[in-house]
Enzyme design. Structure first.
Site, PDB file in Angstrom:
ATOM      1  CD  GLN A   1     -17.639 -13.245 -12.505  1.00 21.64           C
ATOM      2  OE1 GLN A   1     -18.805 -13.098 -12.803  1.00 21.64           O
ATOM      3  NE2 GLN A   1     -16.950 -12.371 -11.803  1.00 21.64           N
TER       4      GLN A   1
ATOM      5  CG  HIS B   1     -14.451  -5.405 -18.434  1.00 17.18           C
ATOM      6  ND1 HIS B   1     -15.357  -5.734 -17.464  1.00 17.18           N
ATOM      7  CD2 HIS B   1     -13.322  -5.030 -17.770  1.00 17.18           C
ATOM      8  CE1 HIS B   1     -14.821  -5.582 -16.277  1.00 17.18           C
ATOM      9  NE2 HIS B   1     -13.587  -5.166 -16.430  1.00 17.18           N
TER      10      HIS B   1
ATOM     11  CB  CYS C   1     -13.761  -3.219 -13.549  1.00 16.92           C
ATOM     12  SG  CYS C   1     -12.365  -4.366 -13.434  1.00 16.92           S
TER      13      CYS C   1
HETATM   14  O1  LIG Z   1     -11.953  -8.574 -10.523  1.00 18.17           O
HETATM   15  C1  LIG Z   1     -11.682  -7.421 -10.783  1.00 18.17           C
HETATM   16  C2  LIG Z   1     -10.310  -7.034 -11.338  1.00 18.17           C
HETATM   17  C3  LIG Z   1     -10.225  -7.558 -12.750  1.00 18.17           C
HETATM   18  C4  LIG Z   1      -8.958  -7.136 -13.411  1.00 18.17           C
HETATM   19  C5  LIG Z   1      -8.265  -8.067 -14.149  1.00 18.17           C
HETATM   20  C6  LIG Z   1      -7.109  -7.677 -14.798  1.00 18.17           C
HETATM   21  C7  LIG Z   1      -6.637  -6.371 -14.689  1.00 18.17           C
HETATM   22  C8  LIG Z   1      -7.343  -5.443 -13.917  1.00 18.17           C
HETATM   23  C9  LIG Z   1      -8.500  -5.818 -13.272  1.00 18.17           C
HETATM   24  N1  LIG Z   1     -12.519  -6.421 -10.660  1.00 18.17           N
HETATM   25  C10 LIG Z   1     -13.850  -6.624 -10.072  1.00 18.17           C
HETATM   26  C11 LIG Z   1     -14.915  -6.443 -11.148  1.00 18.17           C
HETATM   27  C12 LIG Z   1     -14.751  -7.393 -12.285  1.00 18.17           C
HETATM   28  N2  LIG Z   1     -15.433  -8.526 -12.389  1.00 18.17           N
HETATM   29  C13 LIG Z   1     -15.047  -9.104 -13.556  1.00 18.17           C
HETATM   30  C14 LIG Z   1     -15.429 -10.305 -14.183  1.00 18.17           C
HETATM   31  C15 LIG Z   1     -14.844 -10.650 -15.394  1.00 18.17           C
HETATM   32  C16 LIG Z   1     -13.876  -9.815 -15.977  1.00 18.17           C
HETATM   33  C17 LIG Z   1     -13.491  -8.627 -15.356  1.00 18.17           C
HETATM   34  C18 LIG Z   1     -14.090  -8.283 -14.142  1.00 18.17           C
HETATM   35  N3  LIG Z   1     -13.904  -7.214 -13.304  1.00 18.17           N
HETATM   36  C19 LIG Z   1     -14.090  -5.558  -9.008  1.00 18.17           C
HETATM   37  O2  LIG Z   1     -13.382  -4.529  -9.047  1.00 18.17           O
HETATM   38  O3  LIG Z   1     -14.989  -5.784  -8.192  1.00 18.17           O
END
Ligand SMILES: O=C(CCc1ccccc1)N[C@H](Cc1nc2ccccc2[nH]1)C(=O)O
Length: 177
Positions: free
Chosen positions: A145, A73, A127
């Site tokens: 989510q 994404h 992200c």
């Molecule tokens: O939660 C994470 C890390 C997600 C992740 C999963 C697997 C591999 C690498 C990263 N990052 C958040 C931003 C964010 N919010 C999300 C909601 C849904 C999917 C991906 C997302 N990424 C942030 O950085 O605030």
């Protein structure tokens, strides 16, 4: 155990591996501090060599399991995001409307074939998955989510979503597997 001295990281820092996200992260045992990005003062060339030597095997993606999909994404955060900060910008102050216009521009560039989502995610995604071209690895229902999950599971492999609005911000999703 890998010799930590050749990681290129500053003193007391080491590379660890997050099982849940199947990603390396950086841990400082002295300060009990961890982060997704290498700390300031890292010799990034040395770190790259270290990662290639000791971490490529642990990054083997979990095999596809029934009910799981893999997606990448591109996230554009805004001031109302759950965490209005990212590796790109310490404080994100753009409005939700500005974020929507930005991501709609990315959507146009991607869907016109001008650039791949993963390519754009590398530099533009708010992200931490940006450094993996937005690749989130495999996930199942209940892991992300709800709005994100529903949009991702509605895609066929190779398809790209429209703009998906979650508490994190505005996303474009590409289903990989
Ligand atoms: O939660 C994470 C890390 C997600 C992740 C999963 C697997 C591999 C690498 C990263 N990052 C958040 C931003 C964010 N919010 C999300 C909601 C849904 C999917 C991906 C997302 N990424 C942030 O950085 O605030």
């Amino acid at each position: 155990m890998a010799d930590h001295s050749d990681t290129g990281l500053p003193p007391n820092w080491e590379v660890r591996h997050s099982q849940s996200k199947n990603l390396p992260y950086y841990f400082n045992a002295a300060e009990k501090n961890s982060r997704w990005e290498p700390p300031a003062g890292t010799d990034t060339e040395k770190l790259k060599l270290y990662m290639a030597k000791y971490h490529s095997s642990s990054l083997v993606a979990e095999g596809a399991q029934p009910g799981k999909i893999r997606a990448a994404h591109l996230l554009v955060k805004h001031k109302e995001s759950r965490r209005p900060s990212s590796w790109r910008e310490a404080e994100i102050i753009r409005s939700k409307d500005e974020a929507l216009k930005i991501i709609q521009g990315y959507e146009q560039q991607i869907k016109s074939g001008k650039v791949a989502l993963g390519e754009l995610a590398l530099t533009e995604s708010d992200c931490s998955s940006a450094r993996k071209r937005g690749d989130l690895g495999y996930f199942g229902r209940g892991d992300m989510q709800k709005e994100f999950e529903d949009a991702a599971f509605a895609l066929k492999p190779g398809e790209i979503s429209g703009v998906v609005d979650t508490a994190s911000g505005m996303h474009l999703i590409e289903r990989l597997e």
